[in-house]
Design a protein around this motif. Sequence first.
Motif, PDB file in Angstrom:
ATOM      1  N   THR A 165       3.584   1.612  24.771  1.00 22.24           N
ATOM      2  CA  THR A 165       3.654   3.028  24.431  1.00 22.24           C
ATOM      3  C   THR A 165       4.328   3.229  23.084  1.00 22.24           C
ATOM      4  O   THR A 165       5.420   2.712  22.841  1.00 22.24           O
ATOM      5  CB  THR A 165       4.440   3.817  25.499  1.00 22.24           C
ATOM      6  N   ASP A 186      -0.865   5.744  23.669  1.00 20.59           N
ATOM      7  CA  ASP A 186      -1.262   4.395  24.051  1.00 20.59           C
ATOM      8  C   ASP A 186      -1.413   3.543  22.797  1.00 20.59           C
ATOM      9  O   ASP A 186      -2.142   3.904  21.875  1.00 20.59           O
ATOM     10  CB  ASP A 186      -2.586   4.435  24.819  1.00 20.59           C
ATOM     11  N   SER A 205      -0.595  10.010  25.716  1.00 24.30           N
ATOM     12  CA  SER A 205      -0.437   9.761  27.147  1.00 24.30           C
ATOM     13  C   SER A 205       0.532  10.725  27.810  1.00 24.30           C
ATOM     14  O   SER A 205       0.457  10.941  29.026  1.00 24.30           O
ATOM     15  CB  SER A 205       0.015   8.311  27.383  1.00 24.30           C
ATOM     16  N   TRP A 206       1.461  11.293  27.042  1.00 23.81           N
ATOM     17  CA  TRP A 206       2.385  12.285  27.606  1.00 23.81           C
ATOM     18  C   TRP A 206       3.036  13.085  26.494  1.00 23.81           C
ATOM     19  O   TRP A 206       2.978  12.711  25.319  1.00 23.81           O
ATOM     20  CB  TRP A 206       3.448  11.626  28.490  1.00 23.81           C
ATOM     21  N   ASP A 234      12.055   8.698  30.112  1.00 23.61           N
ATOM     22  CA  ASP A 234      11.374   7.426  30.297  1.00 23.61           C
ATOM     23  C   ASP A 234      10.272   7.335  29.248  1.00 23.61           C
ATOM     24  O   ASP A 234       9.375   8.177  29.187  1.00 23.61           O
ATOM     25  CB  ASP A 234      10.774   7.358  31.703  1.00 23.61           C
ATOM     26  N   SER A 291       7.778   5.393  28.951  1.00 24.68           N
ATOM     27  CA  SER A 291       6.433   5.073  29.427  1.00 24.68           C
ATOM     28  C   SER A 291       5.711   6.278  30.007  1.00 24.68           C
ATOM     29  O   SER A 291       4.477   6.313  30.038  1.00 24.68           O
ATOM     30  CB  SER A 291       6.490   3.960  30.477  1.00 24.68           C
ATOM     31  N   SER A 292       6.471   7.294  30.443  1.00 21.28           N
ATOM     32  CA  SER A 292       5.856   8.436  31.120  1.00 21.28           C
ATOM     33  C   SER A 292       6.252   9.795  30.556  1.00 21.28           C
ATOM     34  O   SER A 292       5.592  10.794  30.831  1.00 21.28           O
ATOM     35  CB  SER A 292       6.216   8.410  32.610  1.00 21.28           C
ATOM     36  N   ARG A 308       8.916  11.310  31.462  1.00 20.55           N
ATOM     37  CA  ARG A 308       9.658  11.985  32.529  1.00 20.55           C
ATOM     38  C   ARG A 308      11.156  11.979  32.236  1.00 20.55           C
ATOM     39  O   ARG A 308      11.706  10.960  31.823  1.00 20.55           O
ATOM     40  CB  ARG A 308       9.385  11.272  33.857  1.00 20.55           C
TER      41      ARG A 308
END
Length: 451
Positions: A67, A80, A87-88, A135, A137-138, A140
């Motif tokens: 990421t 990505d 991705s977010w 986070d 990767s997400s 969040r």
Amino acid sequence: MAALVHEMPSGRRSRRALSMTVALLFSLCALTAGCSSDAEEWSVAWDTPAEREAEQHGNGAWLSGDTLVHSRFDAVRGYDVRTGKRSWGHVPPGRSAVCHAADDADNSVLVLTRDGDGTSAPAKGTACADVVAIDMSSGREIWQTRLPALDTWASRLQSFTVSAGSGIAVLLRGDDLQAVDVRTGRPRWKAALPKGCVPGTTAMAERQVTALLACGGTEYLLGDKVPSDAELFVATFAPASGALLWSAPLGNRSAVPWDARADFISADPVVVAASASGDSDSGAYFSFSRNGRPNPPIGFSGPYGEIAFSARLTAAADDSRLYALPLHRVRNSRVDPHRLTAFDLATGDPVWGGTVDDDRLDGDTGYRVIPQDGKIKVLTFRRETPFFGDPSSTYGLRVLDGATGRQREVHRFPEGDDEVDTLFEHEGRLIGARYASYESRNKPFTSYEHR
């Protein structure tokens, strides 16, 4: 391996000022070692869409796993790394703004500070006291906390209230430096500060936490927490426990006042760029051995040229050397060139470079230096001024041997591409990141591959 801890003070305004110094770069090139004509040009694998203009805070870019993360004052976004697709996204609530971002990419966490009143903190002078961990990767949120508001007098000493790395986030909480677990936010330790010292900005490395401190002094002004005659110190702490490893005054024979402009170049080895006082042009790079013994300072001016106030943080360090881009003032010349120079931290002396005739970049001008695994990556530009038409710039990357300064590789970005602020490598591709240009639209990331 050195820990890179500073954000480069760039953006189009400083780039434009630097570009003015090389308006006739081609004529200079003919008089020096010659211009490289065998540069390898990359092609573009993918681009992210351009974003609107950004304000001058909260900006940065990182790679964590698969990421890519891009931060700016109004949003943080993940992409990505293989495709460039978003991705977010994380948008601060209301009209609040991101003040600063610190990463622990190995643990996939980005720690943000935000202003809490719905306006731009740097513009309104409000405190950047809300801390949020994301986070990577997400996108969040995984924990958050609030820090005590900073006093206005502390802006020099306490530029940023958060740093992150090695599994912890270090928070400037009032008169304490507190470490919390970077994934959970749970308290880990409070630093054992030297007596009579007030903590300031911190920087992270794998083996140590490094901090600037204001120590000593007796002359208090009304309402101030730090004496006006306090001195700037640097200290290191154990990442696992917060135990004091060593502390030392930043200056050598002459004390550096606590409110002098000072920034970390590296957290391990400890290298700090500091003005002699205030925002003065005079000053030096101060470095220390592993046990806190001071090395000879490397002045901002000397036989090797001049390092301007705006260019101090273009320098970078590895385990034993400082790499900088001093300016050389050439008499009766319309061009004052910069020359990449390596200094031995243990002696303060140039190892290679250091003279106007020793051009390691073949007429290009460097604006970002990245030491990595014994190599020196230098992002460069070349200003082209045709007889007819508007001037233009081309951008490239030169890779040098750190020990000798000899050139290993020459790469050129595709014509028309905007400058990049740093580079990441992933599966044989180079990813250019842009985050320091504020005055125009730019693409956060571009993936490059060999033609």
